[in-house]
Design a protein around this motif. Structure first.
Motif, mmCIF file in Angstrom:
data_model
loop_
_atom_site.group_PDB
_atom_site.id
_atom_site.type_symbol
_atom_site.label_atom_id
_atom_site.label_comp_id
_atom_site.label_asym_id
_atom_site.label_seq_id
_atom_site.Cartn_x
_atom_site.Cartn_y
_atom_site.Cartn_z
ATOM 1 N N ASP A 148 72.987 70.778 26.740
ATOM 2 C CA ASP A 148 74.294 70.763 26.072
ATOM 3 C C ASP A 148 75.230 69.888 26.886
ATOM 4 N N GLU A 149 75.473 68.685 26.384
ATOM 5 C CA GLU A 149 76.336 67.730 27.072
ATOM 6 C C GLU A 149 75.990 67.628 28.550
ATOM 7 N N PRO A 150 74.778 67.285 28.871
ATOM 8 C CA PRO A 150 74.353 67.290 30.274
ATOM 9 C C PRO A 150 75.087 66.263 31.109
ATOM 10 N N THR A 195 75.454 66.019 22.344
ATOM 11 C CA THR A 195 76.322 65.059 23.034
ATOM 12 C C THR A 195 77.354 64.462 22.094
ATOM 13 N N HIS A 196 78.499 63.997 22.650
ATOM 14 C CA HIS A 196 79.330 63.145 21.794
ATOM 15 C C HIS A 196 79.146 61.681 22.170
ATOM 16 N N ASP A 197 78.335 61.466 23.162
ATOM 17 C CA ASP A 197 78.166 60.098 23.656
ATOM 18 C C ASP A 197 77.208 59.345 22.728
ATOM 19 N N GLY A 245 78.478 65.137 16.943
ATOM 20 C CA GLY A 245 79.548 65.609 16.079
ATOM 21 C C GLY A 245 80.822 65.776 16.866
ATOM 22 N N ALA A 246 81.905 65.913 16.121
ATOM 23 C CA ALA A 246 83.204 66.047 16.755
ATOM 24 C C ALA A 246 83.276 67.380 17.489
ATOM 25 N N SER A 247 84.255 67.474 18.361
ATOM 26 C CA SER A 247 84.450 68.738 19.070
ATOM 27 C C SER A 247 84.771 69.843 18.075
ATOM 28 N N GLY A 248 84.150 70.964 18.226
ATOM 29 C CA GLY A 248 84.412 72.085 17.339
ATOM 30 C C GLY A 248 83.576 72.043 16.077
ATOM 31 N N SER A 249 82.646 71.102 15.980
ATOM 32 C CA SER A 249 81.868 70.989 14.753
ATOM 33 C C SER A 249 80.702 71.979 14.717
ATOM 34 N N GLY A 250 80.416 72.612 15.843
ATOM 35 C CA GLY A 250 79.379 73.642 15.825
ATOM 36 C C GLY A 250 78.117 73.265 16.580
ATOM 37 N N LYS A 251 78.161 72.222 17.403
ATOM 38 C CA LYS A 251 76.957 71.748 18.097
ATOM 39 C C LYS A 251 76.403 72.818 19.048
ATOM 40 N N THR A 252 77.279 73.346 19.874
ATOM 41 C CA THR A 252 76.834 74.343 20.844
ATOM 42 C C THR A 252 76.272 75.565 20.140
ATOM 43 N N THR A 253 76.937 75.963 19.057
ATOM 44 C CA THR A 253 76.471 77.109 18.295
ATOM 45 C C THR A 253 75.061 76.875 17.778
ATOM 46 N N LEU A 254 74.841 75.692 17.252
ATOM 47 C CA LEU A 254 73.522 75.356 16.706
ATOM 48 C C LEU A 254 72.473 75.364 17.819
ATOM 49 N N LEU A 275 76.587 78.963 27.528
ATOM 50 C CA LEU A 275 76.843 77.752 26.770
ATOM 51 C C LEU A 275 78.329 77.645 26.442
ATOM 52 N N ARG A 276 78.909 78.811 26.155
ATOM 53 C CA ARG A 276 80.338 78.820 25.816
ATOM 54 C C ARG A 276 81.190 78.447 27.023
ATOM 55 N N GLU A 277 80.680 78.847 28.220
ATOM 56 C CA GLU A 277 81.468 78.540 29.417
ATOM 57 C C GLU A 277 81.395 77.060 29.763
ATOM 58 N N THR A 333 87.050 86.212 8.896
ATOM 59 C CA THR A 333 85.747 85.631 9.230
ATOM 60 C C THR A 333 85.838 84.111 9.204
ATOM 61 N N LEU A 334 84.892 83.541 9.980
ATOM 62 C CA LEU A 334 84.930 82.097 10.172
ATOM 63 C C LEU A 334 83.494 81.603 10.037
ATOM 64 N N ASP A 335 83.287 80.635 9.140
ATOM 65 C CA ASP A 335 81.945 80.071 9.019
ATOM 66 C C ASP A 335 81.830 78.915 9.987
ATOM 67 N N ILE A 336 81.022 79.106 11.022
ATOM 68 C CA ILE A 336 80.892 78.043 12.022
ATOM 69 C C ILE A 336 79.795 77.061 11.617
ATOM 70 N N LEU A 337 78.732 77.614 11.083
ATOM 71 C CA LEU A 337 77.631 76.774 10.610
ATOM 72 C C LEU A 337 77.288 77.184 9.186
ATOM 73 N N THR A 379 78.270 83.035 10.810
ATOM 74 C CA THR A 379 79.619 83.482 10.495
ATOM 75 C C THR A 379 80.063 84.423 11.606
ATOM 76 N N VAL A 380 81.266 84.223 12.096
ATOM 77 C CA VAL A 380 81.762 85.165 13.113
ATOM 78 C C VAL A 380 83.057 85.777 12.620
ATOM 79 N N ARG A 381 83.321 86.966 13.127
ATOM 80 C CA ARG A 381 84.575 87.639 12.785
ATOM 81 C C ARG A 381 85.576 87.318 13.893
HETATM 82 N N1 LIG Z 1 82.376 83.792 19.042
HETATM 83 C C1 LIG Z 1 83.202 82.985 18.370
HETATM 84 N N2 LIG Z 1 84.292 83.529 17.764
HETATM 85 C C2 LIG Z 1 85.131 82.731 17.061
HETATM 86 N N3 LIG Z 1 84.973 81.447 16.926
HETATM 87 C C3 LIG Z 1 83.922 80.837 17.521
HETATM 88 C C4 LIG Z 1 82.985 81.588 18.271
HETATM 89 N N4 LIG Z 1 82.066 80.750 18.728
HETATM 90 C C5 LIG Z 1 82.412 79.526 18.290
HETATM 91 N N5 LIG Z 1 83.528 79.580 17.573
HETATM 92 C C6 LIG Z 1 84.169 78.481 16.897
HETATM 93 O O1 LIG Z 1 83.189 77.759 16.226
HETATM 94 C C7 LIG Z 1 83.475 76.390 16.259
HETATM 95 C C8 LIG Z 1 82.293 75.645 16.811
HETATM 96 O O2 LIG Z 1 82.160 75.909 18.145
HETATM 97 P P1 LIG Z 1 81.119 75.124 19.079
HETATM 98 O O3 LIG Z 1 81.336 75.580 20.459
HETATM 99 O O4 LIG Z 1 79.776 75.283 18.522
HETATM 100 O O5 LIG Z 1 81.617 73.611 18.909
HETATM 101 P P2 LIG Z 1 81.069 72.277 19.627
HETATM 102 O O6 LIG Z 1 80.665 71.416 18.569
HETATM 103 O O7 LIG Z 1 80.092 72.670 20.667
HETATM 104 O O8 LIG Z 1 82.396 71.747 20.304
HETATM 105 P P3 LIG Z 1 82.551 70.926 21.668
HETATM 106 O O9 LIG Z 1 82.055 69.577 21.440
HETATM 107 O O10 LIG Z 1 84.033 70.955 21.896
HETATM 108 O O11 LIG Z 1 81.798 71.686 22.710
HETATM 109 C C9 LIG Z 1 84.724 76.222 17.075
HETATM 110 O O12 LIG Z 1 85.818 76.067 16.188
HETATM 111 C C10 LIG Z 1 84.823 77.497 17.820
HETATM 112 O O13 LIG Z 1 86.178 77.832 18.034
#
Ligand SMILES: Nc1ncnc2c1ncn2[C@@H]1O[C@H](COP(=O)(O)OP(=O)(O)OP(=O)(O)O)[C@@H](O)[C@H]1O
Ligand SMILES: [Mg+2]
Lengths: 826, 231
Positions: free
Chosen positions: B171-173, B204-206, B45-54, A823-825, B24-28, B17-19
């Motif tokens: 994920d953004e197909p 999606t952002h679409d 959501g905007a890029s970097g908002s955490g969609k892929t993580t979720l 997913l990250r890639e 540390t960084l709270d992603i979600l 939360t990731v290190r």
């Molecule tokens: N393993 C990790 N280590 C550090 N930061 C991470 C990690 N995984 C995700 N992030 C950060 O978490 C945030 C959310 O990432 P994510 O990929 O979920 O965003 P997104 O909403 O899918 O963005 P996009 O629309 O650009 O794909 C980003 O700021 C990313 O840099």
């Protein structure tokens, strides 16, 4: 300059990449392995020259039928060389009513310049030089034959000479057994007595000794002269056949092992470079898209490679010197006269060869990398659309062949290795392709794990083929080193089994034979063998007396003038091979003679020619029935001329006995021989021990090199497995995402690597068997050597298991990569 | 449709939360949502908002730092990775932005993969059906490099539904495709959702694509900003 700085920066940034580290490590190993062996070999060579000098009595010289002209002496003195003159001739000595034919050497007081003249007088042994005027040294046989003791007088050539000491040993050119009793007298005495005049059968010698460079210089000068009629140069290379053969074989062994490890390193380098090129492709595509010229890209790659290679080569040379010196310190006691300075050049040569290996194996992928088209930034697949068959890939093959050629010093060794390795490479590639094709057919019906494993191999067809080929090349080299080389060494050792005859007895009379045999057997002697020995002259060939024949070969003329040793036997002796005609056997219809190849060549003999020999009162005309190739390096007494026993048996003769007597019985043996008086004993233990020592030392050195090769082999393995690691990781992440269980992935990987290992192992075992077979016959003259098939197959299976386990260990990381990666890639 | 039954997919107070290199960084943070069987659900959501993580957490590719995710009644954070893999194999299909087909396998072989992992014997026949369903039956033997981006994504979709999953995560197909092709691919996804009642979770952002979903959430810096418009 800018390019270099950029290259250094690139290197620093990329040093963490395993490919670059593999590249550096492989290069280091190649240089160290080649360097250590070359350094050791050069030293051993030095030792060989030095010990040959001991046998000659000087570093080099000239021998001729007449006294040598003054310039030979002057030129030597000009070069600060010490010089000695001597002359050898047969002559009869008298004491009272007894007379005895002796091999006499007349020498000046400087002789010998090298080696030791060992004398015994009144129970004390000492080292000495040529006898003073009016004195003489006689060996034990001569003393016995003439009934003399130290202090007595002897008549020779009209002179009355005092026996000053018993001659124990002297530099004698490395003869195994001197056939006639020997004596030393003063050169001036001999001249005064007219023993050296025109018409005498004397052989004059001039020997020099001094700094190696000066000796070489003098030899070069002498070679440039028109040598006097019948004159010959005396050089270390010509002397000491037996040692020379042992050393040559030893050298071949060492070079073989060093070469194999260098080639192993080459394979690792090729794999690492290829992987590096793959990794760099997107970057290069980007550079090209941004407008960097192709030549500049290539320049940058070259500079990076150079920046990596230079310190590595330097380190390699230093390590090689250190290890060679260390190895020498451990083993050096064996060669007393070996130069003490560490030879520096061989390791530098090894560095040059390492550079060639690097260039040959790493440049092709990099050169291709520079060809990556800029559009590859858009489509990664574009980068791969380069010509499949690429002449550039001939470069490593050519480098390998050139290396083999240059290093082996023997075209045969080079060809055997080159052919075997190419056959293995082709075979492995074909087998891999076949298996992959097969995999596509059977995959649907197979067990799921096997199916996945096969599918995985098939999926990476090119990579799998490259992997299988590289692995089998690596394994052949390893199997050759680990299994075949020790077996060859063992075969060589078996040529000199512990009970190799270490004593010779000369002058045994017919009526003493049974009695003497009994006495010996009581002492515990084994392997007793007796040969008749007659001394005679060649008088005619095909009815023409030899003094009416003209011989083109000066050697033939000399032999025709000399006392010859003749023997006869019904069975072909070991270490003799009939190459023309056929072996007469014990009772041919007419008298037959078998000649050695050198005699055939000197005298231009053909099967059916007739040779007449006069022995004492008797005479015999024999027909040449066979020509023999004789292994003169064997520790047996061999003869140029062998007659058939039925016709020669009545010639006047004595017997030559050889037998093995365990160490520590020499005293008892001396007592036995004293009871017979006329016998003379020759002990060749020292010579035998020397050769055994060489075998052992080579064994030790091979083990050293084997250590390097195992490391190189591990590198090849790691590099080969790493070639597919990236793909594997991506694939595993995908399969994990799709819900593959870890066990499934592991089983699939196990199948995949086991198959790869089996292909590599089996081709390698076959290749090593073939190469070993061929090497034994072609290079090491071990005609009945059969490579040990069991250990080879065992080694191959072991390798397959190791490959499987390593592959599995590698997948542990892969199966643990988070599926999130995909997913990250994106 | 009745939504009183248990949701198929449920996230409760999920945080991640990731290190990172800078602490540390709270992603979600405190994400709570529920998706019912057969629904189509958008995460925007905007890029970097955490969609892929979720998405990764919902699909069981990763586990939350705190909170809980339940898929078909299984608490994903309570079971190990092997068990999650089993669940994924049985219940889940994936479509990625950059397709992720195996380059050395033909289209058909790529589609066969999930069935092969289950050890099914009818893999080839079913893969063929799936490819026919996405209109690629004539391209079965082609390798990914021989297919266009849109065609590759259709192969990926065939692979995602060939084993009849309950949920399809995407994920953004359409992110790598032009508008028309993107629409075609989206049509395929929604048709699956409609015809097979396959639950669809779409990142999606679409906006237009999101609007085609029944429900959704918008993420903003790792938190749910607003429930997306339900049309
Ligand atoms: N393993 C990790 N280590 C550090 N930061 C991470 C990690 N995984 C995700 N992030 C950060 O978490 C945030 C959310 O990432 P994510 O990929 O979920 O965003 P997104 O909403 O899918 O963005 P996009 O629309 O650009 O794909 C980003 O700021 C990313 O840099
Ligand atoms: Mg994303």
């Amino acid at each position: 300059m800018k390019l270099l700085r950029l290259a250094l920066r690139t290197l620093r940034r990329e040093w963490h990449l395993p490919e670059l580290r593999t590249l550096a490590a492989s290069l280091l190993l190649a240089v160290v392995a080649l360097g250590v062996v070359a350094t050791l070999a050069s030293r051993v060579e030095g030792g060989l020259v030095a010990s040959a000098a001991e046998l000659i009595g000087g570093d080099a010289g000239v021998s001729a039928p007449q006294a040598l002209p003054q310039p030979y002496l002057d030129e030597a003195r000009q070069r600060d060389l010490t010089v000695t003159r001597s002359a050898g001739f047969p002559s009869v000595a008298f004491a009272g009513e007894r007379g005895q034919l002796l091999d006499v050497d007349a020498t000046d007081a400087a002789w010998p310049l090298r080696g030791a003249l060992e004398l015994a007088a009144h129970g004390v042994t000492s080292a000495g030089h040529g006898p003073a005027p009016g004195t003489m040294y006689l060996d034990h046989r001569a003393m016995v034959a003439l009934g003399l003791a130290v202090g007595d007088h002897v008549q020779l050539g009209g002179l009355d000479l005092a026996v000053a000491a018993e001659l124990v040993s002297q530099p004698d050119g490395g003869q195994l057994v001197a056939m006639a009793p020997r004596a030393l007298m003063n050169l001036a005495d001999a001249q005064r007595a007219g023993l050296l005049g025109v018409g005498s059968r004397a052989r004059h010698r001039l020997l020099v000794a001094g700094a190696p460079a000066a000796v070489r210089d003098w030899l070069a000068w002498a070679k440039a002269q028109a040598l006097p009629q019948g004159a010959e140069l005396i050089t270390p290379a010509k002397t000491q056949q037996r040692m020379r053969n042992a050393f040559d074989r030893a050298g071949s062994f060492l070079r073989l092992t060093a070469l194999l490890s260098a080639l192993l390193a080459g394979v690792a380098i090729a794999l690492a470079a290829q992987r590096y090129a793959r990794r760099k492709t997107p970057e290069i595509a980007l550079l090209r898209a941004l407008g960097t010229a192709r030549t500049r890209v290539f320049g940058l790659l070259l500079a990076t490679l150079g920046a990596l290679a230079l310190p590595t080569l330097l380190l390699g040379v230093l390590v090689a010197w250190g290890l060679a010196e260390g190895a020498w310190q451990l083993a050096g006691a064996a060669f007393v006269h070996v130069p003490t300075a560490l030879p520096l050049l061989p390791a530098l040569g090894a560095a040059a060869m390492g550079l060639a290996v690097l260039a040959g194996f790493a440049l092709p992928p990099l050169a291709r990398l520079a060809e990556v088209p800029p559009v590859a930034v858009f489509r990664a697949s574009m980068a791969r659309r380069v010509r499949r068959v690429d002449v550039l890939y001939l470069v490593p093959a050519l480098v390998a062949v050139a290396l083999l050629w240059n290093q082996s010093g023997s075209a045969k060794l080079a060809i055997i290795l080159a052919v075997s390795l190419s056959v293995v490479a082709v075979l492995a590639a074909l087998l891999a392709l076949l298996l992959l094709w097969f995999a596509r057919r059977i995959a649907p019906g197979a067990h799921p794990a096997l199916r996945l494993g096969l599918a995985a191999l098939a999926r990476r067809r090119t990579l799998s083929t490259v992997q299988a080929t590289a692995l089998s090349l690596g394994l052949v080299a390893l199997l050759l080193l680990a299994v075949v080389a020790p077996a060859l060494l063992e075969g060589w050792r078996r040529e000199l089994p512990p009970d190799t005859p270490n004593w010779f007895v000369l002058n045994l009379q017919d009526d003493q034979r049974t009695d003497f045999t009994d006495r010996l057997e009581k002492l515990g002697a084994q392997q007793l063998n007796m040969l008749p020995l007659a001394v005679g002259k060649l008088t005619a060939i095909n009815g023409t007396p030899v003094d009416q024949l003209h011989f083109a070969d000066p050697g033939a003329a000399r032999w025709a003038d000399r006392q010859l040793r003749l023997s006869w036997t019904g069975t072909l002796p070991p270490s003799n091979k009939v190459v023309a005609g056929h072996w007469a056997g014990a009772t041919p219809a007419r008298a037959e003679v078998s000649v050695d190849t050198s005699w055939r060549d000197m005298f231009g003999l053909k099967i059916g020619d007739r040779m007449r020999f006069d022995v004492g009162e008797g005479s015999l005309e024999a027909t040449v029935a066979s020509v023999r190739e004789v292994d003169w390096s064997s520790f047996r007494v061999n003869f140029f001329l062998l007659l058939d026993p039925a016709h020669a048996g009545s010639l006047p003769h004595t017997w030559l006995a050889s037998f093995y007597l365990p160490h520590g019985h020499a005293q008892a043996l001396a007592e036995v021989s004293r009871d017979y008086g006329n016998l003379s004993l020759v002990d060749v233990d020292a010579l035998l021990d020397r050769v055994r020592e060489i075998v052992d030392q080579v064994g030790g050195a091979v083990r050293w090199v084997l250590g390097f090769s195992l490391l190189a082999g591990a590198l090849v393995l790691a590099a080969a497995l790493a070639t597919s690691a990236a793909e594997r990781r991506h694939e595993a992440a995908l399969l994990r995402t799709l819900g593959a269980r870890r066990g499934q992935l592991r089983l699939a990987a196990a199948c995949e690597f086991a198959l790869l290992g089996l292909i590599a192992g089996l081709t390698a075992a076959l290749g090593a068997f073939g190469a070993g077979w061929w090497l034994a016959r072609g290079v090491f003259r071990l005609d009945d050597f059969v490579p040990p098939l069991g250990p080879l197959l065992g080694g191959a299976l072991l390798a397959a298991v190791v490959i499987m386990l390593l592959g599995l260990a590698g997948t542990r990381k892969v199966t643990r990569t988070s599926p999130m990666r995909l997913l990250r890639e994106g | 449709m009745s939504e009183s039954s248990l949701p198929l997919l449920e996230a409760r107070d999920v945080s991640k939360t990731v290190r990172g290199p800078e602490g540390t960084l709270d992603i979600l943070a405190d994400v709570t949502l529920a998706v019912h069987a057969g629904e189509s659900f958008a995460i925007v959501g905007a890029s970097g908002s955490g969609k892929t993580t979720l998405l990764g957490l919902l699909a069981g590719l990763d586990t939350p730092t705190t909170g809980s995710v339940r898929l078909d009644g299984h608490a994903l954070e309570a079971i190990d990775e092997e068990a999650r893999a089993d669940l994924r194999r049985q219940l889940v299909g994936f479509v990625f932005q950059s397709f992720h087909l195996l380059p050395a396998l033909t289209a058909e072989e790529n589609v066969m993969l999930p069935l092969e992992l289950e050890g099914r014997d009818d893999a080839r026949a079913r893969a063929r059906e799936a490819l026919t369903a996405v209109g690629l039956d004539t391209r079965r033997r082609h390798y990914p490099a021989q297919l266009s981006g849109g065609e590759q994504q259709r192969v990926a979709i065939a692979r995602a539904f060939v084993h009849g999953p309950r949920v399809l995560f995407a994920d953004e197909p359409t992110g790598n495709l032009d508008q028309r092709t993107g629409r075609h691919v989206a049509d395929l996804l929604f048709a699956l959702n409609r015809d097979h009642r396959t639950t669809l979770v779409l990142v999606t952002h679409d906006a237009t694509l999101a609007a085609r979903c029944a429900r959704g959430v918008e993420l903003m810096e790792g938190r749910i900003a607003a429930p997306a418009a339900i049309t």
